[in-house]
Motif scaffolding. Sequence first.
Motif, PDB file in Angstrom:
ATOM      1  N   PRO A 185       1.824  12.953   2.748  1.00 30.06           N
ATOM      2  CA  PRO A 185       0.893  12.264   1.858  1.00 30.06           C
ATOM      3  C   PRO A 185      -0.551  12.748   1.913  1.00 30.06           C
ATOM      4  CG  PRO A 185       1.076  11.009   3.853  1.00 30.06           C
ATOM      5  CD  PRO A 185       2.004  12.201   4.013  1.00 30.06           C
ATOM      6  N   LEU A 186      -0.857  13.752   2.725  1.00 31.87           N
ATOM      7  CA  LEU A 186      -2.259  14.135   2.897  1.00 31.87           C
ATOM      8  C   LEU A 186      -2.892  14.605   1.594  1.00 31.87           C
ATOM      9  CD1 LEU A 186      -2.359  15.893   6.397  1.00 31.87           C
ATOM     10  CD2 LEU A 186      -2.788  13.493   5.800  1.00 31.87           C
ATOM     11  N   HIS A 187      -2.113  15.278   0.746  1.00 32.09           N
ATOM     12  CA  HIS A 187      -2.674  15.743  -0.522  1.00 32.09           C
ATOM     13  C   HIS A 187      -3.159  14.559  -1.360  1.00 32.09           C
ATOM     14  CE1 HIS A 187      -3.213  18.320  -4.025  1.00 32.09           C
ATOM     15  NE2 HIS A 187      -2.588  17.393  -4.729  1.00 32.09           N
ATOM     16  N   SER A 188      -2.330  13.534  -1.503  1.00 35.64           N
ATOM     17  CA  SER A 188      -2.711  12.375  -2.316  1.00 35.64           C
ATOM     18  C   SER A 188      -3.752  11.513  -1.623  1.00 35.64           C
ATOM     19  CB  SER A 188      -1.468  11.551  -2.662  1.00 35.64           C
ATOM     20  OG  SER A 188      -0.610  12.284  -3.521  1.00 35.64           O
ATOM     21  N   LEU A 189      -3.661  11.357  -0.308  1.00 36.46           N
ATOM     22  CA  LEU A 189      -4.694  10.612   0.398  1.00 36.46           C
ATOM     23  C   LEU A 189      -6.047  11.300   0.251  1.00 36.46           C
ATOM     24  CD1 LEU A 189      -2.858   9.616   3.715  1.00 36.46           C
ATOM     25  CD2 LEU A 189      -3.457   8.109   1.813  1.00 36.46           C
TER      26      LEU A 189
ATOM     27  N   GLU B 285       8.197  15.515  -3.356  1.00 36.37           N
ATOM     28  CA  GLU B 285       8.242  15.122  -1.944  1.00 36.37           C
ATOM     29  C   GLU B 285       8.377  13.613  -1.762  1.00 36.37           C
ATOM     30  OE1 GLU B 285       5.292  16.760   0.617  1.00 36.37           O
ATOM     31  OE2 GLU B 285       5.294  18.708  -0.373  1.00 36.37           O
ATOM     32  N   GLY B 286       8.099  12.843  -2.802  1.00 36.94           N
ATOM     33  CA  GLY B 286       8.144  11.393  -2.670  1.00 36.94           C
ATOM     34  C   GLY B 286       9.453  10.810  -3.192  1.00 36.94           C
ATOM     35  N   PRO B 287       9.636   9.501  -3.036  1.00 39.35           N
ATOM     36  CA  PRO B 287       8.740   8.609  -2.300  1.00 39.35           C
ATOM     37  C   PRO B 287       8.913   8.769  -0.791  1.00 39.35           C
ATOM     38  CG  PRO B 287      10.635   7.397  -3.087  1.00 39.35           C
ATOM     39  CD  PRO B 287      10.758   8.775  -3.674  1.00 39.35           C
TER      40      PRO B 287
ATOM     41  N   PRO C 177      -1.738  -4.328  -2.934  1.00 38.16           N
ATOM     42  CA  PRO C 177      -2.020  -2.978  -2.428  1.00 38.16           C
ATOM     43  C   PRO C 177      -3.435  -2.870  -1.893  1.00 38.16           C
ATOM     44  CG  PRO C 177      -0.917  -2.872  -4.554  1.00 38.16           C
ATOM     45  CD  PRO C 177      -1.267  -4.308  -4.332  1.00 38.16           C
ATOM     46  N   TRP C 178      -3.570  -2.274  -0.730  1.00 38.84           N
ATOM     47  CA  TRP C 178      -4.842  -1.993  -0.073  1.00 38.84           C
ATOM     48  C   TRP C 178      -5.609  -3.263   0.337  1.00 38.84           C
ATOM     49  CZ3 TRP C 178      -3.346   2.573   0.684  1.00 38.84           C
ATOM     50  CH2 TRP C 178      -2.854   3.387  -0.345  1.00 38.84           C
ATOM     51  N   ALA C 179      -4.942  -4.401   0.323  1.00 32.85           N
ATOM     52  CA  ALA C 179      -5.611  -5.637   0.734  1.00 32.85           C
ATOM     53  C   ALA C 179      -6.140  -5.547   2.149  1.00 32.85           C
ATOM     54  CB  ALA C 179      -4.636  -6.820   0.615  1.00 32.85           C
TER      55      ALA C 179
ATOM     56  N   SER D 195       0.830  -1.208   0.000  1.00 33.27           N
ATOM     57  CA  SER D 195       0.000   0.000   0.000  1.00 33.27           C
ATOM     58  C   SER D 195       0.863   1.255   0.000  1.00 33.27           C
ATOM     59  CB  SER D 195      -0.945  -0.006   1.201  1.00 33.27           C
ATOM     60  OG  SER D 195      -1.881  -1.071   1.080  1.00 33.27           O
ATOM     61  N   LEU D 196       2.005   1.211   0.683  1.00 32.75           N
ATOM     62  CA  LEU D 196       2.907   2.369   0.626  1.00 32.75           C
ATOM     63  C   LEU D 196       3.452   2.552  -0.789  1.00 32.75           C
ATOM     64  CD1 LEU D 196       4.401   4.683   1.975  1.00 32.75           C
ATOM     65  CD2 LEU D 196       6.227   3.069   2.545  1.00 32.75           C
ATOM     66  N   ASP D 197       3.796   1.448  -1.453  1.00 29.25           N
ATOM     67  CA  ASP D 197       4.263   1.547  -2.834  1.00 29.25           C
ATOM     68  C   ASP D 197       3.182   2.163  -3.725  1.00 29.25           C
ATOM     69  OD1 ASP D 197       6.667   0.410  -2.103  1.00 29.25           O
ATOM     70  OD2 ASP D 197       6.152  -1.601  -2.821  1.00 29.25           O
ATOM     71  N   ALA D 198       1.940   1.734  -3.515  1.00 33.21           N
ATOM     72  CA  ALA D 198       0.837   2.274  -4.312  1.00 33.21           C
ATOM     73  C   ALA D 198       0.638   3.758  -4.027  1.00 33.21           C
ATOM     74  CB  ALA D 198      -0.444   1.494  -4.033  1.00 33.21           C
ATOM     75  N   LEU D 199       0.724   4.141  -2.766  1.00 35.63           N
ATOM     76  CA  LEU D 199       0.575   5.550  -2.413  1.00 35.63           C
ATOM     77  C   LEU D 199       1.718   6.374  -3.005  1.00 35.63           C
ATOM     78  CD1 LEU D 199      -0.745   7.877  -0.909  1.00 35.63           C
ATOM     79  CD2 LEU D 199       0.459   7.141   1.164  1.00 35.63           C
ATOM     80  N   ASN D 200       2.919   5.856  -2.958  1.00 38.90           N
ATOM     81  CA  ASN D 200       4.044   6.590  -3.531  1.00 38.90           C
ATOM     82  C   ASN D 200       3.897   6.751  -5.045  1.00 38.90           C
ATOM     83  OD1 ASN D 200       5.704   7.464  -1.389  1.00 38.90           O
ATOM     84  ND2 ASN D 200       6.494   5.391  -1.102  1.00 38.90           N
TER      85      ASN D 200
END
Length: 275
Positions: free
Chosen positions: A237-241, A177-179, A196-198, A161-166
Amino acid sequence: MGNARLQSIHVHPVKASRSLSLREAVVEPWGLAGDRRWMLIDDGGKVVTQRQQPRLALAAAELLPGGGVRLSAPGREPLTVPVPRAAGTVVAQVFRDKVEAVPAGDESAHAWYSAFLGTDVRLVYLDEPATRRPVDPQYALPGETVTFADGYPLLLTTTASLDALNSLIAEGEHADEGPLPMDRFRPNAVVSGTAPWAEDDWSRLAVGEVVFRVAKPCGRCVVTTTDQGTAGRGREPLHSLGRHRRVDGKLVFGQNLVPLGRGTIRAGDPVRIIE
């Protein structure tokens, strides 16, 4: 899910301080042994975290036998703080909860943190985690308690999930700002070998021999925008979340867990999804 493993274990001896990585940890009903049993409060009794004081990311606390901590931070001499033996308590406010806590017995602990942060704070200890603070009854079973963690005994995240968020961050307006590293999310348990997100679909799982129930997804705050190595802040990550992971008005990443038994978890343990 046959390849899911516990990749790493983390505790935060003093709430909001730097995380401490462990090879194994004892699971108690209220969380991992040594996790967030200490906390800072202001002169009004309210919890002080990286929300108000991002410099706390630079302060470390080493766990000592018996529950004490050895504090260290840039520009400060290390300080050993034993578990306080005094019987008196103060009322500390942890967000919506009022919790009885024991002040550190040595005034030097209060002075140490106050000098580092440039504001008056006090260090307090949770002496009776079995009774002091119930888990939010909306998501708890009878008798469940928690330490000074934000609300639940453990926080679990996954590397997939972190990989997917990045990847989402890399495609967005603040790609520079990433990863982001996992320490932005301050988890207790990091799991690898999933999709991801499982974790969104889990309700009960076993890590090694210890079974946990999933209480609710973890809503994220400004702390996730704080670089844990420099205390600087950004937008991610708040912008992308906010664009991709908004659930019931919360920006979510990770799952809050409650142990259903005691035991020891170890890095490398298999993770089995029960339901």
